[in-house]
Design a protein around this motif. Structure first.
Motif, PDB file in Angstrom:
ATOM      1  N   MET A   1       0.713  -1.129  -0.138  1.00 52.63           N
ATOM      2  CA  MET A   1      -0.291   0.110   0.033  1.00 52.63           C
ATOM      3  C   MET A   1       1.383   1.836   0.000  1.00 52.63           C
ATOM      4  N   SER A   2       0.362   2.393  -1.057  1.00 47.62           N
ATOM      5  CA  SER A   2       1.676   3.494  -0.590  1.00 47.62           C
ATOM      6  C   SER A   2       1.269   3.832   0.411  1.00 47.62           C
ATOM      7  N   ARG A   3       2.391   4.625   1.110  1.00 47.79           N
ATOM      8  CA  ARG A   3       1.946   5.916   2.089  1.00 47.79           C
ATOM      9  C   ARG A   3       1.476   7.231   1.888  1.00 47.79           C
ATOM     10  N   ARG A   4       0.861   7.598   2.590  1.00 49.34           N
ATOM     11  CA  ARG A   4       0.372   8.589   1.924  1.00 49.34           C
ATOM     12  C   ARG A   4       0.593  10.084   2.852  1.00 49.34           C
ATOM     13  N   ILE A   5       0.637  11.373   2.363  1.00 43.08           N
ATOM     14  CA  ILE A   5       0.657  12.509   3.223  1.00 43.08           C
ATOM     15  C   ILE A   5      -0.180  13.552   2.849  1.00 43.08           C
ATOM     16  N   VAL A   6      -1.207  13.832   3.507  1.00 43.14           N
ATOM     17  CA  VAL A   6      -1.888  14.781   3.615  1.00 43.14           C
ATOM     18  C   VAL A   6      -2.384  16.102   4.149  1.00 43.14           C
ATOM     19  N   TYR A   7      -1.606  16.474   3.471  1.00 45.68           N
ATOM     20  CA  TYR A   7      -1.821  18.072   3.599  1.00 45.68           C
ATOM     21  C   TYR A   7      -2.619  19.154   3.311  1.00 45.68           C
ATOM     22  N   ILE A   8      -3.437  19.669   4.672  1.00 43.64           N
ATOM     23  CA  ILE A   8      -4.167  21.215   4.548  1.00 43.64           C
ATOM     24  C   ILE A   8      -3.532  22.196   4.798  1.00 43.64           C
ATOM     25  N   GLY A   9      -4.009  23.358   4.872  1.00 45.46           N
ATOM     26  CA  GLY A   9      -3.463  24.703   5.402  1.00 45.46           C
ATOM     27  C   GLY A   9      -2.965  25.550   3.969  1.00 45.46           C
ATOM     28  N   LEU A  10      -2.522  26.652   4.848  1.00 50.67           N
ATOM     29  CA  LEU A  10      -2.239  27.429   3.999  1.00 50.67           C
ATOM     30  C   LEU A  10      -2.025  27.182   2.168  1.00 50.67           C
ATOM     31  N   GLU A  11      -2.510  26.970   1.191  1.00 55.60           N
ATOM     32  CA  GLU A  11      -2.480  27.319   0.181  1.00 55.60           C
ATOM     33  C   GLU A  11      -1.867  28.049  -1.246  1.00 55.60           C
ATOM     34  N   ARG A  12      -0.941  27.334  -0.573  1.00 51.98           N
ATOM     35  CA  ARG A  12       0.991  27.656  -1.061  1.00 51.98           C
ATOM     36  C   ARG A  12       1.489  26.677  -1.445  1.00 51.98           C
ATOM     37  N   CYS A  13       1.789  26.119  -2.129  1.00 56.98           N
ATOM     38  CA  CYS A  13       2.173  24.848  -2.724  1.00 56.98           C
ATOM     39  C   CYS A  13       3.247  24.631  -3.091  1.00 56.98           C
ATOM     40  N   SER A  28       8.393   5.703  -6.507  1.00 59.04           N
ATOM     41  CA  SER A  28       7.467   6.943  -7.098  1.00 59.04           C
ATOM     42  C   SER A  28       6.676   7.891  -6.252  1.00 59.04           C
ATOM     43  N   VAL A  29       6.020   9.365  -6.586  1.00 61.31           N
ATOM     44  CA  VAL A  29       5.062   9.854  -6.332  1.00 61.31           C
ATOM     45  C   VAL A  29       4.099  10.663  -6.837  1.00 61.31           C
ATOM     46  N   LEU A  30       3.315   9.657  -6.385  1.00 64.66           N
ATOM     47  CA  LEU A  30       1.631  11.320  -6.888  1.00 64.66           C
ATOM     48  C   LEU A  30       1.851  12.449  -6.038  1.00 64.66           C
ATOM     49  N   VAL A  31       1.601  12.756  -6.481  1.00 64.43           N
ATOM     50  CA  VAL A  31       0.219  14.260  -6.106  1.00 64.43           C
ATOM     51  C   VAL A  31       0.036  14.749  -6.412  1.00 64.43           C
ATOM     52  N   ASN A  55      10.695  13.762 -13.981  1.00 65.78           N
ATOM     53  CA  ASN A  55      11.006  13.107 -13.272  1.00 65.78           C
ATOM     54  C   ASN A  55      10.435  11.778 -12.555  1.00 65.78           C
ATOM     55  N   ASN A  56      10.281  11.659 -11.467  1.00 66.78           N
ATOM     56  CA  ASN A  56       9.769  10.260 -11.190  1.00 66.78           C
ATOM     57  C   ASN A  56       8.337  10.964 -10.346  1.00 66.78           C
ATOM     58  N   ILE A  57       7.794  11.465 -10.505  1.00 66.95           N
ATOM     59  CA  ILE A  57       6.869  11.798 -10.104  1.00 66.95           C
ATOM     60  C   ILE A  57       5.695  12.715 -11.187  1.00 66.95           C
ATOM     61  N   THR A  58       3.949  12.367 -10.457  1.00 60.92           N
ATOM     62  CA  THR A  58       3.268  13.023 -11.815  1.00 60.92           C
ATOM     63  C   THR A  58       2.191  13.274 -10.827  1.00 60.92           C
ATOM     64  N   TYR A  59       1.588  14.754 -11.102  1.00 56.30           N
ATOM     65  CA  TYR A  59       1.222  15.552 -10.967  1.00 56.30           C
ATOM     66  C   TYR A  59      -0.031  15.576 -11.335  1.00 56.30           C
ATOM     67  N   ALA A  60      -0.945  15.553 -10.480  1.00 52.03           N
ATOM     68  CA  ALA A  60      -2.534  14.887 -11.074  1.00 52.03           C
ATOM     69  C   ALA A  60      -3.862  15.927 -10.281  1.00 52.03           C
ATOM     70  N   ARG A  61      -5.254  16.930 -10.817  1.00 55.10           N
ATOM     71  CA  ARG A  61      -5.895  17.881 -10.127  1.00 55.10           C
ATOM     72  C   ARG A  61      -7.247  17.299 -10.085  1.00 55.10           C
ATOM     73  N   ASN A  62      -7.629  17.392  -8.469  1.00 53.02           N
ATOM     74  CA  ASN A  62      -8.965  17.022  -8.354  1.00 53.02           C
ATOM     75  C   ASN A  62      -9.438  15.449  -8.673  1.00 53.02           C
ATOM     76  N   TYR A  72      -0.041   1.516  -7.762  1.00 55.21           N
ATOM     77  CA  TYR A  72       1.743   1.684  -8.798  1.00 55.21           C
ATOM     78  C   TYR A  72       2.608   2.912  -7.803  1.00 55.21           C
ATOM     79  N   TYR A  73       2.045   3.623  -7.343  1.00 56.63           N
ATOM     80  CA  TYR A  73       3.346   4.627  -6.824  1.00 56.63           C
ATOM     81  C   TYR A  73       3.303   4.401  -4.822  1.00 56.63           C
ATOM     82  N   GLU A  74       5.039   4.526  -4.639  1.00 57.32           N
ATOM     83  CA  GLU A  74       5.304   4.040  -3.379  1.00 57.32           C
ATOM     84  C   GLU A  74       4.620   5.375  -2.408  1.00 57.32           C
ATOM     85  N   HIS A  75       4.629   6.565  -2.820  1.00 57.52           N
ATOM     86  CA  HIS A  75       4.283   7.323  -2.166  1.00 57.52           C
ATOM     87  C   HIS A  75       3.287   8.322  -2.516  1.00 57.52           C
TER      88      HIS A  75
END
Length: 210
Positions: A1-13, A28-31, A55-62, A72-75
């Motif tokens: 199972m992928s390890r997760r970080i959930v960020y809440i707070g100031l919307e400055r990425c 590999s990272v999914l953001v 590189n090793n990062i995939t970015y997605a929206r909503n 597929y992603y480690e993180h």
């Protein structure tokens, strides 16, 4: 199972962007940008595509992560932004990063009213006055002052790096403040359960990525 970080707070990425770069050295990272502003995805995706890869990062929206196959992603990093994340937090670290404004304090109040306090790291953002202390903020919202593990000072250097990121879609970690690097190192050490020296080395290795 992928390890997760959930960020809440100031919307400055910027913090999440740099954190994803560091984590990409360990798999590999999914953001997923589920923030209201969408500032992260609009920065890295310039061609109107549904995803952006670097590189090793995939970015997605909503994206509804709970209903998606992320094996597929480690993180997986969920950039939830200014609304508390309501889904289950199994196998996840909750990173809370509000600022010292009234809206930022209200965000902490919402968090304190839930049971999502285990595996939670609270780092206050844009510290700029001694009149407001972390202890006074914690007392005001009804949380243990020890729950606030640190703060990021307001830095023109970090603001400049963020502006560059939003325009160019890329920003080297070399361009951020020492205070930002320390906060990144701390979160990495907690996420991977590694000592500070190993975490600092991982951050230093990420600074070499162009």
């Amino acid at each position: 199972m992928s390890r997760r970080i959930v960020y809440i707070g100031l919307e400055r990425c910027d913090f999440i962007y740099h954190l994803s770069t560091i984590l990409s050295l360990r798999g590999s990272v999914l953001v997923v940008d589920n923030s209201i502003s969408g500032d992260l995805f609009s920065a890295v995706c310039k061609n109107g595509e549904k995803t952006a890869e670097w590189n090793n990062i995939t970015y997605a929206r909503n994206v509804d992560v709970e209903k998606s196959d992320t094996s597929y992603y480690e993180h997986v990093i969920i950039y939830a932004g200014s609304e508390p994340y309501s889904e289950k937090l199994d196998n996840a670290t909750l990173l809370v990063m509000p600022d010292y404004t009234k809206n930022g304090v209200k965000l902490l109040e919402k968090l304190a009213a839930t049971d999502q306090t285990e595996q939670t790291l609270i780092i206050m953002r844009d510290y700029c006055t001694k009149k407001l202390t972390d202890k006074s903020i914690a007392t005001l919202v009804g949380i243990n002052p020890k729950a606030i593990v640190g703060h990021l000072n307001l830095s023109i250097q970090d603001v400049a790096a963020y502006v560059t990121l939003t325009h160019n879609g890329h920003q080297n970690i070399k361009g951020v403040s020492d205070n930002m690097l320390e906060a990144l190192t701390y979160v990495v050490s907690k996420f991977f359960a590694m000592d500070d020296k190993k975490a600092a080395k991982l951050v230093m290795d990420a600074k070499k990525i162009k």
